[in-house]
Design an enzyme around this catalytic site. Structure first.
Site, mmCIF file in Angstrom:
data_model
loop_
_atom_site.group_PDB
_atom_site.id
_atom_site.type_symbol
_atom_site.label_atom_id
_atom_site.label_comp_id
_atom_site.label_asym_id
_atom_site.label_seq_id
_atom_site.Cartn_x
_atom_site.Cartn_y
_atom_site.Cartn_z
ATOM 1 N N SER A 1 -50.581 15.857 -76.998
ATOM 2 C CA SER A 1 -49.923 15.897 -75.709
ATOM 3 C C SER A 1 -48.819 16.935 -75.554
ATOM 4 O O SER A 1 -47.809 16.681 -74.895
ATOM 5 C CB SER A 1 -49.361 14.496 -75.457
ATOM 6 O OG SER A 1 -49.367 14.223 -74.135
ATOM 7 N N ASP B 1 -49.997 10.120 -71.007
ATOM 8 C CA ASP B 1 -49.119 11.010 -71.779
ATOM 9 C C ASP B 1 -47.738 11.122 -71.144
ATOM 10 O O ASP B 1 -46.712 11.097 -71.827
ATOM 11 C CB ASP B 1 -49.745 12.418 -71.863
ATOM 12 C CG ASP B 1 -51.146 12.366 -72.422
ATOM 13 O OD1 ASP B 1 -51.506 11.327 -72.999
ATOM 14 O OD2 ASP B 1 -51.890 13.348 -72.269
ATOM 15 N N GLY C 1 -54.542 17.174 -79.015
ATOM 16 C CA GLY C 1 -54.557 15.753 -78.664
ATOM 17 C C GLY C 1 -53.239 15.043 -78.873
ATOM 18 O O GLY C 1 -53.174 13.812 -78.807
HETATM 19 P P1 ADP Z 1 -52.606 19.009 -75.763
HETATM 20 O O1 ADP Z 1 -53.656 18.069 -76.259
HETATM 21 O O2 ADP Z 1 -51.724 19.506 -76.863
HETATM 22 O O3 ADP Z 1 -51.857 18.479 -74.599
HETATM 23 P P2 ADP Z 1 -53.786 20.890 -73.903
HETATM 24 O O4 ADP Z 1 -55.034 21.671 -74.113
HETATM 25 O O5 ADP Z 1 -53.794 19.897 -72.821
HETATM 26 O O6 ADP Z 1 -53.436 20.278 -75.309
HETATM 27 O O7 ADP Z 1 -52.561 21.883 -73.593
HETATM 28 C C1 ADP Z 1 -52.049 22.773 -74.549
HETATM 29 C C2 ADP Z 1 -51.384 23.954 -73.842
HETATM 30 O O8 ADP Z 1 -50.000 23.640 -73.537
HETATM 31 C C3 ADP Z 1 -51.293 25.193 -74.731
HETATM 32 O O9 ADP Z 1 -52.485 25.953 -74.708
HETATM 33 C C4 ADP Z 1 -50.117 25.954 -74.090
HETATM 34 O O10 ADP Z 1 -50.513 26.660 -72.946
HETATM 35 C C5 ADP Z 1 -49.202 24.808 -73.646
HETATM 36 N N1 ADP Z 1 -48.181 24.592 -74.706
HETATM 37 C C6 ADP Z 1 -48.167 23.668 -75.663
HETATM 38 N N2 ADP Z 1 -47.074 23.791 -76.470
HETATM 39 C C7 ADP Z 1 -46.372 24.840 -75.982
HETATM 40 C C8 ADP Z 1 -45.146 25.498 -76.355
HETATM 41 N N3 ADP Z 1 -44.426 25.109 -77.401
HETATM 42 N N4 ADP Z 1 -44.743 26.527 -75.600
HETATM 43 C C9 ADP Z 1 -45.468 26.939 -74.541
HETATM 44 N N5 ADP Z 1 -46.613 26.375 -74.142
HETATM 45 C C10 ADP Z 1 -47.073 25.345 -74.855
HETATM 46 P P1 NG1 Z 2 -54.537 14.899 -74.423
HETATM 47 O O1 NG1 Z 2 -54.723 14.315 -75.729
HETATM 48 O O2 NG1 Z 2 -53.115 15.232 -74.158
HETATM 49 O O3 NG1 Z 2 -55.472 15.977 -74.168
HETATM 50 C C1 NG1 Z 2 -55.846 13.552 -72.433
HETATM 51 C C2 NG1 Z 2 -55.251 13.072 -71.106
HETATM 52 C C3 NG1 Z 2 -54.852 11.590 -71.161
HETATM 53 C C4 NG1 Z 2 -55.984 10.722 -71.703
HETATM 54 C C5 NG1 Z 2 -56.506 11.319 -73.025
HETATM 55 C C6 NG1 Z 2 -57.708 10.581 -73.562
HETATM 56 C C7 NG1 Z 2 -53.973 14.658 -69.731
HETATM 57 C C8 NG1 Z 2 -52.678 15.316 -69.515
HETATM 58 N N1 NG1 Z 2 -54.058 13.837 -70.784
HETATM 59 O O4 NG1 Z 2 -54.840 13.634 -73.409
HETATM 60 O O5 NG1 Z 2 -54.463 11.153 -69.871
HETATM 61 O O6 NG1 Z 2 -57.013 10.562 -70.772
HETATM 62 O O7 NG1 Z 2 -56.889 12.684 -72.857
HETATM 63 O O8 NG1 Z 2 -57.402 9.254 -73.804
HETATM 64 O O9 NG1 Z 2 -54.908 14.886 -68.977
#
Ligand code: ADP
Ligand code: NG1
Length: 481
Positions: free
Chosen positions: A165, A210, A163
């Protein structure tokens, strides 16, 4: 696509572009490690670096995709990329300092524009986020400027799937790296718009918060982000307030489940059904803000309308078709709902959360501006807004997790003035507001209350899982170390 169709405004005389900065000491030592990884893999020097931060959302959760304003800040943790155009071939070659992310090569960079990233059944592997950024870039950079081949090395320290980003920082960094390598000029707002659209190629229908804060973040200020058109305003946080991020030790990858997109769909259908019931043309409604604007009502009125027009029990596809007078095919084409007789959608609860959360964002900003109010009273008020945001996410939006709820309770018991889930949820992190004189005691108590009894925490360096945070600079480019 023309620039206009791309959602990009005509280029103005002065464009606020991503700054080219000098790295500070701390960044320089990480950039040195990244540069040496780049050299070891590609046998040459990177020509520049980009840095894109993660973010923490203070309030305004799951409302950006409904069109409502949110209040995040950029954090210190970031994704760094070292980049060089390749003279030898037309490939994209990607490597990561962290060896859990495998090296990747795509032979023809130009082909990436036409790849379908979420159709291979392999799930959201890390390199696909990078490809999203490249796809976004290739859609907007004029063909004659596009690079033939690119070498890129990535290194990030944003806790992933939590969460904060990390995914948008990675997509935005890939976009910025490609745009800068092409010597193309784009405003920060246009970068954010293109990056938000590009990340949807991974399969999640995010709202754009984000990517907006990734580019528009500013040291010392949280930001109120408005959508359509994208605008940001500084939010000065009370000086005595410290914000602490704490990780629940439960990961959740948004793109690997349908949880997130189901919420987007529930909000869209709630908006369309309210519109239909209120006698307006529901076909032009996609977001909850659309129906509010068409009805010319305030947010409080919208909550009253939700209570009257939507029912508590989940809706199924048949009932939705009956209310909207559609066939399953029409519903698919207008509302993007695939007919599934087993599907149950909670429209009242989701819409109520959205309208009330949008009110809390406005109240949060107002309290931040109330310089006439005593500091502790302002902080307590912000804390109350954050805690009611959490109960709404837990009870109405159902995107929390038992460990997140336990962490919020432990934070309050440890002296926080308020605490809430931050980001998409179903795991991940909380954000707590604490008065600065209590912060040390708060962190120590939280470690005892929450982490001491969790065996997953035994082998961890807890300072990366519970830490103070403050508003930091958005994306930057470094041309030399
Ligand atoms: P977040 O809430 O952190 O945005 P998501 O589930 O949307 O979580 O995305 C996380 C994904 O982004 C990870 O599973 C990975 O594939 C990619 N990611 C995040 N940090 C890195 C990194 N340092 N290097 C490569 N990929 C990354
Ligand atoms: P994270 O926390 O990065 O998974 C997601 C969405 C935001 C927003 C929040 C909830 C993406 C890339 N990010 O954020 O746009 O909807 O959830 O507030 O889809």
């Amino acid at each position: 696509m023309t620039q206009e169709q791309n959602g990009i405004k005509e280029m103005q005389q002065t464009v606020d572009t991503v700054s080219v900065l000098k790295p500070d000491e701390r960044q320089r030592s990480r950039l040195d490690v990244l540069a040496s990884h780049f050299r070891s893999r590609f046998n040459r020097e990177p020509s520049f670096f980009v840095r894109v931060p993660g973010r923490v959302n203070l309030i305004g959760e799951h409302i950006d995709y409904c069109g409502y304003s949110v209040c995040p800040m950029a954090i210190e943790q970031d994704i760094l990329v070292a980049v060089c155009k390749s003279e030898d071939d037309n490939a994209l070659q990607l490597t990561n300092v962290d060896d859990k992310y495998q090296d990747y090569r795509h032979d023809a960079l130009q082909e990436i524009r036409d790849l379908h990233l979420n159709e291979d059944g392999l799930g959201p592997t890390w390199h696909k986020y990078y490809l999203c950024g490249i796809k976004g870039a290739l859609e907007v950079i004029p063909e004659e400027k596009q690079p033939r081949g690119i070498l890129a090395a990535v290194w990030g320290n944003v806790p992933p799937n939590a969460g904060l980003s990390s995914s948008s920082a990675l997509v935005s960094a890939a976009l910025l790296a490609t745009v800068h390598a092409s010597q193309h000029t784009m405003s920060k707002e246009d970068m954010a718009t293109v990056s938000a659209r590009a990340e949807r190629y991974i399969g999640t229908q995010g709202g754009g918060m984000d990517q907006a804060i990734a580019f528009l973040g500013k040291t010392g200020s949280a930001k109120l982000i408005e959508f359509n058109p994208l605008r940001s305003y500084d939010v000065s946080l009370p000086e005595g307030a410290v914000f602490v991020i704490a990780h629940s030790l439960v990961d959740h990858n948004k793109a690997a489940t349908s949880d997130y997109n189901t919420r987007v769909l529930e909000c869209r259908l709630a908006a369309q059904i309210i519109a239909k019931k209120m006698g307006i043309d529901w076909h032009q409604v996609q977001k909850l803000i659309d129906v509010q604007e068409l009805l010319k009502k305030n947010l409080e009125d919208m909550s009253t309308i939700v209570m009257k027009e939507l029912h508590e029990e989940p809706y199924d596809c048949e009932e939705i078709n009956q209310i909207l007078e559609t066939t399953p095919e029409e519903l698919k084409s207008i509302s993007n709902v695939t007919y599934d007789p087993t599907r149950r959608l909670k429209l009242k609860q989701r819409a109520l959360h959205v309208f009330q959360e949008a009110e809390r964002v406005a109240a949060f900003q107002t309290v931040c501006q109330r310089k006439d109010m005593e500091e502790l009273a302002r902080m307590s008020q912000l804390g109350r807004l954050m805690s009611s945001s959490h109960s709404s996410l837990q009870n109405l939006y159902e995107c929390s997790h038992p460990r997140i709820d336990a962490l919020v309770t432990a934070a309050i018991d440890s002296g926080a003035l308020g605490a809430r889930l931050t980001g998409a949820g179903w795991g991940g992190c909380i954000i707590a507001i604490v008065s600065n004189e209590n912060v040390e005691e708060f962190v120590n108590r939280l470690k005892k209350e929450f982490y001491q009894n969790d065996e997953r925490a035994n082998s961890l360096n807890l300072s990366s899982y519970v830490f103070q945070t403050e508003p930091k600079q958005g994306a930057a480019i470094y041309c030399s170390l």
